[in-house]
Design a protein around this motif. Structure first.
Motif, PDB file in Angstrom:
ATOM      1  N   ALA A  84       0.765  -1.284  -0.008  1.00  0.00           N
ATOM      2  CA  ALA A  84       0.010  -0.012  -0.219  1.00  0.00           C
ATOM      3  C   ALA A  84       0.899   1.288  -0.146  1.00  0.00           C
ATOM      4  O   ALA A  84       0.540   2.183  -0.684  1.00  0.00           O
ATOM      5  CB  ALA A  84      -0.887  -0.121   1.332  1.00  0.00           C
ATOM      6  N   GLY A  85       1.868   1.298   0.742  1.00  0.00           N
ATOM      7  CA  GLY A  85       2.761   2.760   0.886  1.00  0.00           C
ATOM      8  C   GLY A  85       3.894   2.564  -0.520  1.00  0.00           C
ATOM      9  O   GLY A  85       4.832   3.611  -0.623  1.00  0.00           O
ATOM     10  N   ALA A  86       3.829   1.716  -1.215  1.00  0.00           N
ATOM     11  CA  ALA A  86       4.655   1.561  -2.292  1.00  0.00           C
ATOM     12  C   ALA A  86       4.285   1.879  -3.715  1.00  0.00           C
ATOM     13  O   ALA A  86       4.823   1.638  -4.677  1.00  0.00           O
ATOM     14  CB  ALA A  86       5.578   0.433  -2.148  1.00  0.00           C
ATOM     15  N   VAL A  87       2.795   2.134  -3.937  1.00  0.00           N
ATOM     16  CA  VAL A  87       2.384   2.004  -5.384  1.00  0.00           C
ATOM     17  C   VAL A  87       2.020   3.670  -5.749  1.00  0.00           C
ATOM     18  O   VAL A  87       1.153   3.629  -6.465  1.00  0.00           O
ATOM     19  CB  VAL A  87       1.042   1.106  -5.320  1.00  0.00           C
ATOM     20  N   ALA A  88       2.672   4.556  -5.162  1.00  0.00           N
ATOM     21  CA  ALA A  88       2.345   5.986  -5.390  1.00  0.00           C
ATOM     22  C   ALA A  88       2.634   6.325  -6.993  1.00  0.00           C
ATOM     23  O   ALA A  88       1.827   6.909  -7.520  1.00  0.00           O
ATOM     24  CB  ALA A  88       2.984   6.862  -4.545  1.00  0.00           C
ATOM     25  N   SER A 101     -14.426 -10.808  -6.172  1.00  0.00           N
ATOM     26  CA  SER A 101     -14.893  -9.550  -5.115  1.00  0.00           C
ATOM     27  C   SER A 101     -14.304  -9.462  -3.933  1.00  0.00           C
ATOM     28  O   SER A 101     -14.151  -8.682  -3.376  1.00  0.00           O
ATOM     29  CB  SER A 101     -16.317 -10.499  -4.920  1.00  0.00           C
ATOM     30  N   ASP A 102     -13.627 -10.743  -3.387  1.00  0.00           N
ATOM     31  CA  ASP A 102     -12.793 -10.733  -2.386  1.00  0.00           C
ATOM     32  C   ASP A 102     -11.390  -9.799  -2.477  1.00  0.00           C
ATOM     33  O   ASP A 102     -11.293  -8.909  -1.635  1.00  0.00           O
ATOM     34  CB  ASP A 102     -12.573 -11.772  -1.682  1.00  0.00           C
ATOM     35  N   VAL A 103     -10.704  -9.890  -3.726  1.00  0.00           N
ATOM     36  CA  VAL A 103      -9.679  -9.221  -3.937  1.00  0.00           C
ATOM     37  C   VAL A 103      -9.908  -7.649  -4.167  1.00  0.00           C
ATOM     38  O   VAL A 103      -9.247  -6.829  -3.889  1.00  0.00           O
ATOM     39  CB  VAL A 103      -8.922  -9.887  -5.052  1.00  0.00           C
ATOM     40  N   ALA A 109      -9.828  -1.714   0.591  1.00  0.00           N
ATOM     41  CA  ALA A 109      -9.451  -1.439   1.942  1.00  0.00           C
ATOM     42  C   ALA A 109      -8.190  -1.195   2.168  1.00  0.00           C
ATOM     43  O   ALA A 109      -7.984  -0.486   3.333  1.00  0.00           O
ATOM     44  CB  ALA A 109      -9.885  -2.860   2.834  1.00  0.00           C
ATOM     45  N   HIS A 110      -7.418  -1.537   1.466  1.00  0.00           N
ATOM     46  CA  HIS A 110      -5.856  -1.174   1.804  1.00  0.00           C
ATOM     47  C   HIS A 110      -5.071  -0.409   0.927  1.00  0.00           C
ATOM     48  O   HIS A 110      -4.209   0.289   1.437  1.00  0.00           O
ATOM     49  CB  HIS A 110      -5.341  -2.585   1.739  1.00  0.00           C
ATOM     50  N   PRO A 112      -4.010   3.185  -0.949  1.00  0.00           N
ATOM     51  CA  PRO A 112      -4.361   4.422  -0.713  1.00  0.00           C
ATOM     52  C   PRO A 112      -5.466   5.063  -1.930  1.00  0.00           C
ATOM     53  O   PRO A 112      -5.970   5.938  -1.631  1.00  0.00           O
ATOM     54  CB  PRO A 112      -3.338   5.098  -0.619  1.00  0.00           C
ATOM     55  N   ASP A 113      -5.318   4.581  -3.053  1.00  0.00           N
ATOM     56  CA  ASP A 113      -6.060   4.953  -4.177  1.00  0.00           C
ATOM     57  C   ASP A 113      -6.579   3.811  -4.935  1.00  0.00           C
ATOM     58  O   ASP A 113      -6.023   3.332  -5.829  1.00  0.00           O
ATOM     59  CB  ASP A 113      -5.096   5.961  -5.026  1.00  0.00           C
ATOM     60  N   PRO A 114      -7.708   3.102  -4.522  1.00  0.00           N
ATOM     61  CA  PRO A 114      -8.300   2.001  -5.168  1.00  0.00           C
ATOM     62  C   PRO A 114      -8.491   2.182  -6.524  1.00  0.00           C
ATOM     63  O   PRO A 114      -9.126   1.200  -7.303  1.00  0.00           O
ATOM     64  CB  PRO A 114      -9.468   1.512  -4.126  1.00  0.00           C
ATOM     65  N   ALA A 115      -8.782   3.427  -6.942  1.00  0.00           N
ATOM     66  CA  ALA A 115      -9.185   3.837  -8.238  1.00  0.00           C
ATOM     67  C   ALA A 115      -8.306   3.396  -9.168  1.00  0.00           C
ATOM     68  O   ALA A 115      -8.563   2.934 -10.433  1.00  0.00           O
ATOM     69  CB  ALA A 115      -9.237   5.265  -8.420  1.00  0.00           C
ATOM     70  N   ARG A 116      -6.994   2.973  -8.697  1.00  0.00           N
ATOM     71  CA  ARG A 116      -5.954   2.436  -9.677  1.00  0.00           C
ATOM     72  C   ARG A 116      -6.067   0.954  -9.715  1.00  0.00           C
ATOM     73  O   ARG A 116      -5.165   0.448 -10.394  1.00  0.00           O
ATOM     74  CB  ARG A 116      -4.470   2.934  -9.118  1.00  0.00           C
ATOM     75  N   PHE A 117      -6.887   0.286  -8.910  1.00  0.00           N
ATOM     76  CA  PHE A 117      -6.973  -1.167  -9.050  1.00  0.00           C
ATOM     77  C   PHE A 117      -8.102  -1.505  -9.914  1.00  0.00           C
ATOM     78  O   PHE A 117      -9.080  -1.379 -10.108  1.00  0.00           O
ATOM     79  CB  PHE A 117      -7.275  -1.808  -7.742  1.00  0.00           C
ATOM     80  N   CYS A 118      -7.342  -2.626 -10.911  1.00  0.00           N
ATOM     81  CA  CYS A 118      -8.645  -3.219 -11.715  1.00  0.00           C
ATOM     82  C   CYS A 118      -8.246  -4.634 -11.859  1.00  0.00           C
ATOM     83  O   CYS A 118      -7.081  -4.979 -12.315  1.00  0.00           O
ATOM     84  CB  CYS A 118      -8.610  -2.446 -13.097  1.00  0.00           C
ATOM     85  N   GLY A 119      -9.003  -5.639 -11.164  1.00  0.00           N
ATOM     86  CA  GLY A 119      -8.673  -7.066 -11.341  1.00  0.00           C
ATOM     87  C   GLY A 119      -8.939  -7.605 -12.935  1.00  0.00           C
ATOM     88  O   GLY A 119      -9.541  -7.022 -13.836  1.00  0.00           O
ATOM     89  N   ALA A 120      -8.535  -8.861 -12.954  1.00  0.00           N
ATOM     90  CA  ALA A 120      -8.553  -9.718 -13.975  1.00  0.00           C
ATOM     91  C   ALA A 120      -8.391 -11.034 -13.800  1.00  0.00           C
ATOM     92  O   ALA A 120      -7.807 -11.712 -12.879  1.00  0.00           O
ATOM     93  CB  ALA A 120      -7.476  -9.341 -15.025  1.00  0.00           C
ATOM     94  N   HIS A 121      -9.047 -11.947 -14.803  1.00  0.00           N
ATOM     95  CA  HIS A 121      -8.963 -13.529 -14.652  1.00  0.00           C
ATOM     96  C   HIS A 121      -8.650 -14.115 -15.949  1.00  0.00           C
ATOM     97  O   HIS A 121      -9.430 -13.871 -16.898  1.00  0.00           O
ATOM     98  CB  HIS A 121     -10.204 -14.004 -14.224  1.00  0.00           C
TER      99      HIS A 121
END
Length: 213
Positions: A84-88, A101-103, A109-110, A112-121
């Motif tokens: 979390a502290g290393a993805v600026a 969903s859980d990911v 939750a963790h 600092p900017d969850p807008a940058r997260f996009c999961g994939a499968h």
């Protein structure tokens, strides 16, 4: 997608294949890898899948524009907290887990900017495992399901889609919950088919027994 500095957390077959494909497409310029099993990370470096091995997940992610978690779903929450502290500088943080969903909840939750997260499968794989089994052509023509959360930005979703397209995959976007429902149905289908076949065979056996009697 532009050439990105990348971090690979989990140097197995799926993550290694993705980095190999992105390298072949000219989409990454340098990859820092981390794996809790140092032998896996060393194998990835020996094959040229990563350029450098980091001491931990946060060290791998620091300074990366693309961060890929290629770990079991059960390990994702702990790793998301640790980076979390290393993805600026990350434009995209993503994963390759088989449930979403859980990911996504852990990312929201963790990070600092969850807008940058996009999961994939990615719907690809073999019976083999480890960096030694990585294949740059693994995803060619295969389906990769992109699963943005409600807080995922349009930019992150586009970056995730572009990443999988660069790896040669076809993409489809689904909500995390819809993806998980679909995967649960698919996983149950072979069992349902087996039960139906067993019932049919039982009926046939009863019929044959009746005729022979």
């Amino acid at each position: 997608m532009k050439r990105a500095r990348a971090a690979l957390v989990g140097c197995g077959m799926i993550g290694g294949s993705l980095m190999a494909a992105l390298r072949a497409a000219g989409a990454v310029e340098r990859v820092v890898g981390f794996d809790r099993d140092l032998a896996h990370a060393e194998a990835a470096r020996a094959r040229g899948l990563v350029d450098e091995i980091a001491s931990d997940a946060a060290a791998a992610a620091r300074g990366a524009e693309l961060v890929v978690l290629a770990v079991p779903v059960r390990a994702a929450a702990e790793l998301l907290a640790s980076i979390a502290g290393a993805v600026a500088e990350a434009h995209l943080v993503t994963d390759v887990g088989s449930t979403k969903s859980d990911v996504v909840a852990a990312a929201e939750a963790h990070l600092p900017d969850p807008a940058r997260f996009c999961g994939a499968h990615p719907m690809a794989g073999t019976e083999k495992s480890g960096a030694a089994a990585a294949d740059a052509a693994l995803f060619a023509g295969k389906l990769a399901i992109v699963t943005p959360g409600e807080r995922t930005s349009d930019e992150a979703r586009a970056a995730c889609t572009a990443m999988w397209a660069a790896a040669g995959a076809r993409t489809r976007t689904m909500a995390p919950a819809a993806h998980d429902r679909a995967m649960a149905w698919v996983s149950h289908l072979p069992h349902a088919a087996a039960f139906a076949l067993a019932a049919s065979l039982g009926a046939v056996a009863d019929e044959v027994a009746g005729l022979s009697g």
